[in-house]
Design an enzyme around this catalytic site. Sequence first.
Site, PDB file in Angstrom:
ATOM      1  N   GLU A 121      -6.520  59.167  15.339  1.00 33.74           N
ATOM      2  CA  GLU A 121      -7.287  58.150  14.602  1.00 33.74           C
ATOM      3  C   GLU A 121      -8.224  57.371  15.528  1.00 33.74           C
ATOM      4  O   GLU A 121      -9.241  56.846  15.087  1.00 33.74           O
ATOM      5  CB  GLU A 121      -6.345  57.190  13.855  1.00 33.74           C
TER       6      GLU A 121
ATOM      7  N   LYS B 149     -13.040  49.372  12.558  1.00 32.40           N
ATOM      8  CA  LYS B 149     -12.435  49.373  11.230  1.00 32.40           C
ATOM      9  C   LYS B 149     -12.719  48.054  10.512  1.00 32.40           C
ATOM     10  O   LYS B 149     -13.014  48.040   9.313  1.00 32.40           O
ATOM     11  CB  LYS B 149     -10.924  49.616  11.318  1.00 32.40           C
TER      12      LYS B 149
ATOM     13  N   GLU C 154     -13.336  50.538  -0.944  1.00 24.52           N
ATOM     14  CA  GLU C 154     -13.816  51.918  -0.839  1.00 24.52           C
ATOM     15  C   GLU C 154     -14.677  52.342  -2.018  1.00 24.52           C
ATOM     16  O   GLU C 154     -14.419  53.346  -2.672  1.00 24.52           O
ATOM     17  CB  GLU C 154     -12.630  52.883  -0.652  1.00 24.52           C
TER      18      GLU C 154
ATOM     19  N   HIS D 184      -9.368  63.642   6.895  1.00 26.35           N
ATOM     20  CA  HIS D 184      -8.204  63.350   6.047  1.00 26.35           C
ATOM     21  C   HIS D 184      -8.110  64.264   4.826  1.00 26.35           C
ATOM     22  O   HIS D 184      -7.020  64.446   4.290  1.00 26.35           O
ATOM     23  CB  HIS D 184      -8.221  61.886   5.602  1.00 26.35           C
TER      24      HIS D 184
ATOM     25  N   HIS E 126       1.251  62.407  10.296  1.00 21.63           N
ATOM     26  CA  HIS E 126      -0.057  62.172   9.683  1.00 21.63           C
ATOM     27  C   HIS E 126      -1.196  62.360  10.698  1.00 21.63           C
ATOM     28  O   HIS E 126      -2.193  63.023  10.417  1.00 21.63           O
ATOM     29  CB  HIS E 126      -0.094  60.760   9.087  1.00 21.63           C
TER      30      HIS E 126
END
Lengths: 368, 368
Positions: A191, A233, A243, A254, A271
Amino acid sequence: MASPSLAASSLRIDLAERSYPILIGSGLLSDPASYDDLPAASMALVVSNTVVAPLYANAVVQALRGRFKTVHVLELPDGEAHKDWPTLNSIFDALLSHGADRKTVLFALGGGVVGDMTGFAAACYMRGVPFVQLPTTLLAQVDSSVGGKTAINHPLGKNMIGAFYQPQRVLCDLDTLRTLPQREVAAGLAEVIKYGPIADMAFFDWIEAHIDALVARDGAALAHAVRRSCEIKAEVVGQDERESGLRAILNFGHTFGHAIESGLGYGQWLHGEAVGCGMVMAIRLSQRLGGVDAAFAERLIALIARAGLPTRGPGLGAERYLELMRVDKKSEGGEIRFVLIDRPGSAVMRAAPDALVREVLAECCDPA
Amino acid sequence: MASPSLAASSLRIDLAERSYPILIGSGLLSDPASYDDLPAASMALVVSNTVVAPLYANAVVQALRGRFKTVHVLELPDGEAHKDWPTLNSIFDALLSHGADRKTVLFALGGGVVGDMTGFAAACYMRGVPFVQLPTTLLAQVDSSVGGKTAINHPLGKNMIGAFYQPQRVLCDLDTLRTLPQREVAAGLAEVIKYGPIADMAFFDWIEAHIDALVARDGAALAHAVRRSCEIKAEVVGQDERESGLRAILNFGHTFGHAIESGLGYGQWLHGEAVGCGMVMAIRLSQRLGGVDAAFAERLIALIARAGLPTRGPGLGAERYLELMRVDKKSEGGEIRFVLIDRPGSAVMRAAPDALVREVLAECCDPA
């Protein structure tokens, strides 16, 4: 004793009345001052898991004791496989059996799974109680604890049931990264790496130059990676909390990654591992659509490999991948929409011809 | 053909970017114009129950056909006993198996249970999709469909898990009240009567003068009752969407009422029946605290009885009532906070000595 480069710093997620600070530094969890000015309440519930609670729950409880009359701890089972309704309901059971009221503050002490579930429980309990993120994994510190996305998984799709619900505060205690298994460090780096191609090529260059230090958990390198990731972020979320557009770029890698996670069964891959491998496929798809050249794609893939992440997808078969991706939240009317790089440092959301996606899957995945 | 008094009218819940209209009139469900200007989407899901769907789902589906490429119907089991996680999850199952995306619009066709669950499903599915309330009971039209409270029950407490999530629109089709069982009419009248003592004594006088017409479902009387109830609720919710203060007055009778519902097991008494009986206890407690005199308390109790509602609480025992009320969402630090009338037409939230509450329970409930 913290080195100067690890000294606490803070930044802010700017969302009008839902704004909140992110504190980054050493020793934050056990410092009562970290919890100053939280909403007043008589009860706190620290939600953690069976791996993290033995390491840090006691320090957090001690630090909270002066502020709350009662502090309870709830240990959830560890892992993505438990990011489901029965586990979420165990949080409600605990709150109700302890007599938690509308002001009770929840603390999410753990990685992304604990943070997503505790945040969603806070969003729903009595229609909303305050919560604080105490992320203890690199992935949670650089991504999932920031921005208010909360959710549980459904057997038919990842993060399908959730809420946008902002925490009161995020405390990124860098000391917790020392106890992290190496596999979790790599997953978090996925990430971190993500922010480069979508938003900041100078940061990408920096990650490339410091990848070995990051893998080796150099404190100063991790501190910079956490801080810059949170800054990017914060900027994106501040512009698009729910979003409706821009924020979707944070999902680079993703769409493929979620298909890997639900295709293999939640918890098989971490993940971050699925996202790392998903970025390999997403950059190859971007390359086929002319957004980046082969040299850039290979540069990104090499960096993902150096982080210790898998770069070949599991052999689910192309049709299964497509089927899984069609239920992704970004899909519309059955059309899969990918986050792709249109030039290094810039991402867009768009559909892609199935034929090209099949080519990428054939190139990047093990045979079915 | 609608009589003039039943002609469609509209009012508005004023919540900045979450504002929405409430349309009140005859024939609204089957009129495609009722659905003009909803968010564009390729799919709609009409959520109803096994009692209401056979009566109205077809008309709604026909009216939606021109606007959505596919329209699905999901029938939930009927009743408060099913306002739980497994039923909620059946909505998620339906959405995911139909390939519903982030723009899919949900329609809640039914009473308060269907509205609360569909609204909560809309709040959580992919972190939020649009929904429309199509209330078919008097209770839902005058109260639960308006204002964005959504929830499911937990075995330990009513409406404990939910969200504040506003619909796009509320359509109160008065024709649906003709098919309502008499018991449901009475239950709805409890929430109509409620608005008098908490906010509007002129409306209370009107209800007293028209209670027989309301019980007999006179169209003009019901139209006025629905409209005035929605106006009062809109005004309160517009001032305090998330119940940080004022909005709590809408829970007059609900603290005792919720204890009846969960104490007997959900579905034994209708919600409105429990609220009607809960108002009897709440007004007796208000009387003991000097807010109203005996004459007013008896006037309210007589009206509740004329509506066809129970005025004596079930014999759960005082300790059980107190235990159940301590987990009410308005409680703080284990102290029960009641909505009480401080003078006719005005309500406040406050605690009351347990001894007084016990006196009221002894006076108003059957022996344990």
